[in-house]
Every structure is written in C-alpha cells, then in structure tokens.
Write an enzyme that holds these catalytic residues in place. Sequence first.
Site, short mmCIF file in Angstrom:
data_model
loop_
_atom_site.label_atom_id
_atom_site.label_comp_id
_atom_site.label_asym_id
_atom_site.label_seq_id
_atom_site.Cartn_x
_atom_site.Cartn_y
_atom_site.Cartn_z
N GLY A 314 24.72 12.49 -12.75
CA GLY A 314 26.11 12.68 -13.15
C GLY A 314 26.28 13.39 -14.48
N VAL A 315 25.19 13.50 -15.24
CA VAL A 315 25.25 14.22 -16.51
C VAL A 315 24.88 15.67 -16.23
CG1 VAL A 315 24.35 14.38 -18.86
CG2 VAL A 315 24.60 12.14 -17.76
N GLY A 318 22.94 21.68 -16.04
CA GLY A 318 22.31 22.77 -15.31
C GLY A 318 22.99 24.10 -15.54
N SER A 343 18.03 30.36 -2.96
CA SER A 343 18.32 28.92 -2.89
C SER A 343 18.22 28.37 -1.47
CB SER A 343 19.73 28.64 -3.43
OG SER A 343 19.85 29.01 -4.77
N HIS A 430 25.97 26.08 -7.95
CA HIS A 430 25.98 27.49 -8.35
C HIS A 430 27.40 28.08 -8.32
CE1 HIS A 430 21.70 27.93 -8.82
NE2 HIS A 430 21.49 27.39 -7.63
#
Length: 494
Positions: A314-315, A318, A343, A430
Amino acid sequence: MNAASWISRHVTRLLPVTRQGMASGRSAAPRAGTIAIAPPDSAQAERPTRERLTANLRHKAEAMSPRMLRRTLDELKAIIDPQISEVEGGRRAQVLIQRYTRATLGRRRDMWLLMSEMFTADPEKVRSAQAKFAAAVGTPDEAAAEVQYRRATVSPRRRLLQRFSVLPEGIRFLVDLRAEMQPALKQDKRLQALDVEMEYMFSTWFDVGFLELRRISWDSPASLVEKLIKYEAVHDIRSWDDVKNRLDSDRRCYGFFHPRLPDEPLIFVEVALIDHMADSITPLLDEKAAAADLDKATWAIFYSISNTQNGLRGVSFGDSLIKRVVETLSAEFPRLKHFSTLSPIPGLRKWLNQNAQRMLALTPEKEQGELGRAAGFEPPTAAHVLRALDHVTSLDARSPLRRWLLQCAAHYLGRELGDGKPADPVARFHLGNGARVERLNWLGDPSAKGLQQSYGLMVNYLYDLKRLDKNRSQLAEGKIAVAGVIEELQFRMQ
C-alpha cells in the site's frame, strides 16, 4: 454475592461448551445424564478481546491467558506513559520487541489485537473537539479548531508505533510485524485498525524524499545481489549466470533504499539498454547472448519491477523510482530517447475465463464463424474457444483464434476498469504513472508462468515524457491512453 452463586458462576466456566451454546454466544448447560463435548479449537468461537481481559480463565484455543493478556496490555501502555522520558520509553519498547521475537504466532496475534483494539482515540474528546470545530466554522477560530479536532482523532496507537520506530531495529521490526500480520487480516477484521495505521505511518516514514536511489551491479556486495535473487517477482532468476546477465554492461538495475534499512532494497527495477522496443523477454534473459552496443542504444526497456517488503503493502514509491531512473539514465546515456516496459499481463487469463462469452457477443458474426471453425465447433461457445486457446503456442499468424485473443487483450488493457482504475494490476501501476498501452506481443513470454497468466502475451507500456500528465488526467476521467494499433484491435462497442 453468596457462596452458592459464586461457586455456580465459576464452575460453569470449567464446563465444556456445546456447539449450540457457542452459536448463541452463551455457555449452554449440559442436559441431565449427558456430557457436553467441547468442539475442536478451529470451531470454537473467539471471545472479544475486552471480554478476555476481564476473564479469569483461558479458553483452550486462546494463546494468552487473561492474566498474560492484561500484563502485555500494561506493558504496551507503559511504553507511551506520558510520565516517562523518550529514553525510558525506548528501553521498554526494546524489551517488548525481544519478548515478541520469542513468542509463538498465537501470542503475537494476541499482541496485534491489543494494539489494534485497545489503543483507540478517546471518543469523548473526539466528540467535544468535533462540536467545537462545527461551532467555529466561519469564525476566526475555525483554523485552530480544525487543528484541535485532528489532534483529538489521533490514536495512542500512533504514539506506540513511533516509540518502536526510534529504536535502531524498530523500523525493521514494524515492517516485519505488518508482513506477518497480512494473512490474518482477511479472517479477522479486528486487525484492520492496526494495519491501516501502520500503512499511514509507513507512507510518511518511507516518503521518497527519505529514500536513496542506488545502482546494484555485479560489483555490489554478494549479500545485496542475493537479495535480487530472493525478491525477483516477475521473471525468476535461475542461476548466478542469470543474475550476472541481468547486471551486464548493457543492463542497469536500480533500487530504492531507506537509511534505516541500508542493505535492503525496498523496490528494484531491471533495465535493458538496446536499439529497439523489445517484443520478447526470451532474448533479454538469454545468458549466452552478447551484450548490446551501448553506443547504439536508444531504448531503455524496464522489464522487471519487484517490491521486496510485503510489510510495505500500500506504500507507493514505484512511480517515483521510474522517474528517478529515467533521469539517471538520461544523464548517463544522452542517446536514449525512448523509455518503455516489457510487461506481463498477470490478470488476462483469469479475466478471459470469466468474460469469454461477453467477448464473443462483441465479436462480429462473420468473425464468429471463422472462430468457430478454428475452434472446431459452430457456433462457438466460450468453453470451446478457451479450450482451443490452451494450444496457443501452435497457432499460426493467420489463425482467427490468435486475432481474437489479441482483441480480447486489447479490450482488457484499454477498456476494462474497476473502481475507475485499470483492471490489470500491472496496467494499473504503469497507466497510473502516465504511460500508455503501446503494443501487444504474441508469445512475448512463452514460459510456463507466462502461458498460465496471459497465454504468453506481453505488453509494452510507453513512457512518453511529454504526455505523462495528460495521460494521467485522461485516466482520471475514465479513459485509458492507448496507441492506435491497440485501438484498432479493440472490439467495436455496440
């Protein structure tokens, strides 16, 4: 209270509990001439924590006795006693950490429950502050009243976490504690308060302003390179030759590090520097392939991003990692002009299994006929098409099944939203960073994992640095940024 009633009340606690009594939440007295049989631990109803704290005897399934539970609660409260110094509070916290590390999982869970349920904000103070704030709205006192209201809602639990965090081993302890607690959250909602509080505190302590971007290379300490092998979550590292290939001269690997966890990457990204937009993971993972010519490299391909700490769920950091890496690479290699990912699409196969019939309904009638003949059944049903796709590696370039699967993938990535966000978790990451869906790659990942997740399909997300903000704004309005080739693949909506 007379002796008879006292004996009756306390002896009842020693009697086994019937299933009927458990279901109603009461201790059921056994019928005359029968013996009540206690259910196994897994079936035994859990008592509320507050009830356990006032009890005298432990139920069989409970890890801590009421006396031990009360003592642990007192020790937790003593850590944040306002009458003691920070130093003494830290010493008491350290003693509790040592006790926690020696405790069984059951006793650790009891400690989580105490921290979650017994360290809440004072409801009277909250109501009073809320009333004062409401009365002050529109007056010169409004801003100060709002601050006082927010202060009143802060729980003592936060202060407890802060006392643990100042210790040298405190951050590591708390991150590991939350990671260990994750599997229990679905079964026990009582732990949610502690989990949410920790996520909030971690988002502050692990703000990107406190993180250091470091390159991880073959010359890095062996213990750090071993962390890459341990935490790689996208494409498993098979050997030392494999990891050496990923750290070769035409590759870069960067991680975010926190000063309190200096030898532990929180997240890392693996990058290939080449002269084209990669369409397959196989050559990038080929240990025998020669290193690419860096003088000709114009593309940076992000092919693996891995979070390493489940306790930091949850942090989000990225997106900041990618931005920092782009800046670092652009400074080192001025020739780099394009930044893209290669990906996986981890949710595709599961989604298609649930939505194949809906996708067939969107398929034009002529194409349905071609699809049916390719699947061996006309008119085609979801079951027949999905069964035919189990042999996806043998489909040629002109197969109607191949085109239909690409159409479904384009629809999934470009149109499927859940709560206003892309359905696929990697796409969510992304696209939320401002990338766009650029290209689908047939059998981009022919590994067993790739076939299981997405029939081997991979996707390129393009990071056009001039359009990131526009793409994010577009996503906030419920529209996903896609390249023209993806738009052409999507089903025409009726």
